[in-house]
Design a protein around this motif. Structure first.
Motif, PDB file in Angstrom:
ATOM      1  N   HIS A  14     -28.145  13.563  -2.677  1.00  0.00           N
ATOM      2  CA  HIS A  14     -27.518  14.352  -1.614  1.00  0.00           C
ATOM      3  C   HIS A  14     -26.017  14.081  -1.594  1.00  0.00           C
ATOM      4  O   HIS A  14     -25.196  15.011  -1.542  1.00  0.00           O
ATOM      5  N   ASN A  15     -25.635  12.819  -1.662  1.00  0.00           N
ATOM      6  CA  ASN A  15     -24.215  12.461  -1.675  1.00  0.00           C
ATOM      7  C   ASN A  15     -23.507  13.004  -2.912  1.00  0.00           C
ATOM      8  O   ASN A  15     -22.372  13.484  -2.827  1.00  0.00           O
ATOM      9  N   LEU A  16     -24.171  12.929  -4.047  1.00  0.00           N
ATOM     10  CA  LEU A  16     -23.565  13.446  -5.278  1.00  0.00           C
ATOM     11  C   LEU A  16     -23.383  14.960  -5.197  1.00  0.00           C
ATOM     12  O   LEU A  16     -22.375  15.496  -5.671  1.00  0.00           O
ATOM     13  N   GLN A  17     -24.340  15.651  -4.580  1.00  0.00           N
ATOM     14  CA  GLN A  17     -24.213  17.093  -4.394  1.00  0.00           C
ATOM     15  C   GLN A  17     -22.993  17.413  -3.533  1.00  0.00           C
ATOM     16  O   GLN A  17     -22.221  18.329  -3.829  1.00  0.00           O
ATOM     17  N   ASN A  18     -22.780  16.654  -2.469  1.00  0.00           N
ATOM     18  CA  ASN A  18     -21.611  16.868  -1.618  1.00  0.00           C
ATOM     19  C   ASN A  18     -20.309  16.623  -2.379  1.00  0.00           C
ATOM     20  O   ASN A  18     -19.322  17.346  -2.195  1.00  0.00           O
ATOM     21  N   ILE A  19     -20.298  15.622  -3.232  1.00  0.00           N
ATOM     22  CA  ILE A  19     -19.103  15.334  -4.028  1.00  0.00           C
ATOM     23  C   ILE A  19     -18.817  16.471  -4.997  1.00  0.00           C
ATOM     24  O   ILE A  19     -17.665  16.893  -5.167  1.00  0.00           O
ATOM     25  N   VAL A  60     -15.669  26.282   5.737  1.00  0.00           N
ATOM     26  CA  VAL A  60     -15.907  24.961   6.316  1.00  0.00           C
ATOM     27  C   VAL A  60     -17.397  24.691   6.204  1.00  0.00           C
ATOM     28  O   VAL A  60     -18.218  25.483   6.687  1.00  0.00           O
ATOM     29  N   VAL A  61     -17.751  23.593   5.546  1.00  0.00           N
ATOM     30  CA  VAL A  61     -19.161  23.272   5.304  1.00  0.00           C
ATOM     31  C   VAL A  61     -19.554  22.062   6.141  1.00  0.00           C
ATOM     32  O   VAL A  61     -18.957  20.984   6.016  1.00  0.00           O
ATOM     33  N   TYR A  62     -20.550  22.267   6.989  1.00  0.00           N
ATOM     34  CA  TYR A  62     -21.063  21.198   7.855  1.00  0.00           C
ATOM     35  C   TYR A  62     -22.432  20.774   7.331  1.00  0.00           C
ATOM     36  O   TYR A  62     -23.326  21.594   7.131  1.00  0.00           O
ATOM     37  N   ASP A  63     -22.580  19.467   7.083  1.00  0.00           N
ATOM     38  CA  ASP A  63     -23.847  18.914   6.599  1.00  0.00           C
ATOM     39  C   ASP A  63     -24.677  18.509   7.813  1.00  0.00           C
ATOM     40  O   ASP A  63     -24.341  17.554   8.521  1.00  0.00           O
ATOM     41  N   ASN A  64     -25.755  19.235   8.067  1.00  0.00           N
ATOM     42  CA  ASN A  64     -26.557  18.989   9.256  1.00  0.00           C
ATOM     43  C   ASN A  64     -27.298  17.656   9.221  1.00  0.00           C
ATOM     44  O   ASN A  64     -27.609  17.087  10.270  1.00  0.00           O
ATOM     45  N   GLU A  65     -27.581  17.143   8.027  1.00  0.00           N
ATOM     46  CA  GLU A  65     -28.255  15.852   7.919  1.00  0.00           C
ATOM     47  C   GLU A  65     -27.276  14.701   8.115  1.00  0.00           C
ATOM     48  O   GLU A  65     -27.581  13.715   8.785  1.00  0.00           O
ATOM     49  N   GLN A  66     -26.095  14.837   7.542  1.00  0.00           N
ATOM     50  CA  GLN A  66     -25.099  13.782   7.702  1.00  0.00           C
ATOM     51  C   GLN A  66     -24.257  13.969   8.964  1.00  0.00           C
ATOM     52  O   GLN A  66     -23.434  13.125   9.293  1.00  0.00           O
ATOM     53  N   LYS A  67     -24.449  15.106   9.636  1.00  0.00           N
ATOM     54  CA  LYS A  67     -23.828  15.355  10.941  1.00  0.00           C
ATOM     55  C   LYS A  67     -22.304  15.291  10.872  1.00  0.00           C
ATOM     56  O   LYS A  67     -21.652  14.660  11.718  1.00  0.00           O
ATOM     57  N   GLN A  68     -21.742  15.950   9.881  1.00  0.00           N
ATOM     58  CA  GLN A  68     -20.286  15.953   9.742  1.00  0.00           C
ATOM     59  C   GLN A  68     -19.829  17.080   8.824  1.00  0.00           C
ATOM     60  O   GLN A  68     -20.601  17.584   8.007  1.00  0.00           O
ATOM     61  N   VAL A  69     -18.560  17.468   8.999  1.00  0.00           N
ATOM     62  CA  VAL A  69     -17.934  18.420   8.085  1.00  0.00           C
ATOM     63  C   VAL A  69     -17.696  17.707   6.766  1.00  0.00           C
ATOM     64  O   VAL A  69     -17.064  16.647   6.739  1.00  0.00           O
ATOM     65  N   ILE A  70     -18.186  18.278   5.680  1.00  0.00           N
ATOM     66  CA  ILE A  70     -18.028  17.607   4.376  1.00  0.00           C
ATOM     67  C   ILE A  70     -17.073  18.334   3.444  1.00  0.00           C
ATOM     68  O   ILE A  70     -16.707  17.805   2.401  1.00  0.00           O
ATOM     69  N   ASP A  71     -16.648  19.564   3.812  1.00  0.00           N
ATOM     70  CA  ASP A  71     -15.659  20.236   2.975  1.00  0.00           C
ATOM     71  C   ASP A  71     -14.934  21.306   3.784  1.00  0.00           C
ATOM     72  O   ASP A  71     -15.535  21.985   4.628  1.00  0.00           O
ATOM     73  N   ARG A  72     -13.633  21.426   3.507  1.00  0.00           N
ATOM     74  CA  ARG A  72     -12.795  22.485   4.082  1.00  0.00           C
ATOM     75  C   ARG A  72     -11.900  23.011   2.967  1.00  0.00           C
ATOM     76  O   ARG A  72     -11.084  22.265   2.437  1.00  0.00           O
ATOM     77  N   VAL A  73     -12.082  24.254   2.597  1.00  0.00           N
ATOM     78  CA  VAL A  73     -11.349  24.791   1.464  1.00  0.00           C
ATOM     79  C   VAL A  73     -10.940  26.244   1.722  1.00  0.00           C
ATOM     80  O   VAL A  73     -11.691  27.008   2.325  1.00  0.00           O
ATOM     81  N   ASN A  74      -9.744  26.582   1.261  1.00  0.00           N
ATOM     82  CA  ASN A  74      -9.260  27.963   1.300  1.00  0.00           C
ATOM     83  C   ASN A  74      -9.216  28.506  -0.116  1.00  0.00           C
ATOM     84  O   ASN A  74      -8.644  27.875  -1.013  1.00  0.00           O
TER      85      ASN A  74
END
Length: 502
Positions: free
Chosen positions: A346-351, A475-489
């Motif tokens: 899951h963490n690697l996917q977010n990275i 803006v991507v919010y990870d519901n399992e980790q309960k935080q914004v994990i990416d913000r990109v334009n």
């Protein structure tokens, strides 16, 4: 009659004491700061997850500072060599703390080897004025607040207070003494410790990302240390590392000292090597050229001090092979690594998501149920959205044909597990809502009342995620980790579709 009366009074007294203790315990649990897997150094998960392990299921224990936390990956060691290990490192972990946590760990586990990161053996930093604990009070508490109440914890607290007279030993037993003012800042995570811990960590390991192409580092050679004065070790760091080694030797546990790539001075290397020889334990320093090159480490790709997950993999593979081949630690089956593997992946996917700059590669990565996706596109965004890109957006659930939207229109959208919401407007706009069963709020705002400086705002979980004013902001919010994990334009008004993270 008197006997019955006394018995009733005694029962009432005992009940009062038990209820009082229960209330104090609950209050202390609430007030204690929490550091879950949503933080860089998730000490709450690290130590509470340890207590959830099956007894005598771990053959190797890791101790040390954040260097150890980000470098020694039990998941990689298990997946490659089948060796069960656990990382009990923590941010700025004093060797005093390492010693007491080893003693605590030995109540539950019977490790064959203990590996200790030696970075805190010398002065942590010249930029701070530290006491003999060689670390901040907050670092001590992140480890010790999570130790179970016992005579050992009281002994540790007294040692800490003696070493650092500014600290109060009793406050480690009754955290409310130290954290009474936290009442004003309590949040969701203070009342959900059981569920946050149950979600699990990666056996104490923290996944780091990033690189630095401009970082240059040349490892030193062992022979260079002969003509360098040894750096002075901190006390009581030296004393408690010695006590740790002696405790392990007494119990027949192999002790291994290591130091990860961190641009360590040769003087530190020499004094640590001499110490290891004095106590008859092996020392592996990955700042020394032989080891550094053997594992194929590259500071510009893998970073120093806090390696990214790729650098950690190189170090962990070497450690795993060493444990298997040189120390004879055999593999064993452990189903708990299946759960930790899921969180690791899951963490690697977010990275991977955070590192992707091609919008055509980015959008497919968003097709995860655990993500809530916010899109804000003010004023100008449609010029270079082609058919392929639009079809990808349609496949995700977007309903608006963005190529037909004229400049001057504002677009807002949310996709989550409950459905899809879109808004298009050329006027002022303000709407809000909540995701994750109402626990995370969001809002979109367009305010054109000031014709010189238009206001565009997107708030997610109390954080301003407004982004840039040209193109599509995701803006991507990870519901399992309960935080914004990416913000990109993505600037969809130019053919390059340039990605800018903010």
């Amino acid at each position: 009659m008197q006997i019955k009366t006394k018995a009733k009074l005694f029962v009432k007294f005992i009940s009062f004491v038990l209820i009082t203790c229960l209330c104090v315990g609950v209050v202390n649990s609430w007030l204690k700061p929490k550091y879950y897997y949503t933080y860089a150094w998730p000490s709450t998960n690290t130590f509470q997850d340890f207590y959830a392990l099956e007894k005598d299921s771990v053959d190797v224990l890791f101790f040390g500072s954040s260097h150890a936390v980000s470098s020694l990956n039990p998941q990689v060691v298990y997946d490659t060599y089948g060796i069960t290990s656990y990382n009990l490192g923590s941010e700025q972990q004093s060797l005093v703390v390492s010693y007491y946590w080893l003693r605590e760990a030995l109540k539950y586990q019977s490790p064959k080897a203990v590996i200790i990161d030696t970075y805190m053996l010398h002065k942590f930093s010249d930029s701070y004025v530290y006491n003999d604990m060689n670390c901040s009070e907050s670092a001590v508490r992140k480890a010790m607040d999570n130790m179970r109440l016992s005579p050992l914890k009281w002994e540790a607290a007294q040692t800490i207070a003696k070493t650092d007279p500014t600290q109060d030993a009793l406050s480690y037993i009754l955290p409310n003494i130290r954290y009474h003012s936290r009442w004003t800042s309590l949040g969701e995570e203070d009342f959900t410790e059981a569920s946050m811990v149950a979600h699990g960590g990666i056996k104490g390991f923290t996944v780091m990302s990033g690189n630095d192409p401009n970082l240059e580092y040349t490892p030193f050679h062992d022979g260079e240390a002969e003509n360098v004065d040894p750096d002075i070790m901190m006390e009581p760091s030296r004393t408690y590392l010695a006590k740790t080694i002696e405790l392990c030797q007494e119990k027949g546990i192999q002790v291994i000292l290591i130091n990860i790539p961190c641009a360590e001075s040769i003087g530190r290397y020499r004094s640590t090597k001499t110490f290891a020889e004095e106590y008859g334990v092996p020392y592996y320093d990955f700042n020394e050229a032989t080891l550094y090159n053997e594992i194929g480490y590259d500071a510009s790709e893998n970073l120093l001090s806090h390696p990214n997950y790729l650098g950690a993999e190189k170090i962990s593979l070497y450690i795993g092979k060493m444990l298997a081949e040189q120390y004879g630690i055999a593999p064993r089956e452990d189903s708990s690594y299946n759960a930790s593997r899921q969180l690791y992946e899951h963490n690697l996917q977010n990275i991977r998501l955070q590192d992707t700059t091609d919008i055509y590669e980015y959008l497919p990565l968003l097709n995860q149920e655990r993500y809530s996706i916010f899109v804000f596109a003010p004023t100008s965004f449609s010029a270079c959205i082609d058919e392929d890109l639009m079809n990808m957006l349609f496949a995700m659930g977007f309903a608006t044909e963005l190529r037909e939207v004229r400049d001057g229109t504002h677009y807002c959208a949310l996709k989550d597990a409950s459905g899809f919401v879109e808004q298009l407007t050329e006027e002022d706009l303000q709407f809000s809502g909540a995701i994750r069963n109402g626990l995370t709020t969001y809002s979109f705002q367009v305010d054109t009342t000031n014709m010189v400086h238009k206001t565009y705002k997107m708030m997610v979980d109390g954080t301003d995620c407004s982004g840039l004013t040209t193109g599509l902001n995701f803006v991507v919010y990870d519901n399992e980790q309960k935080q914004v994990i990416d913000r990109v334009n993505f600037n969809t008004t130019t053919e390059e579709l340039t990605a800018t993270r903010y």
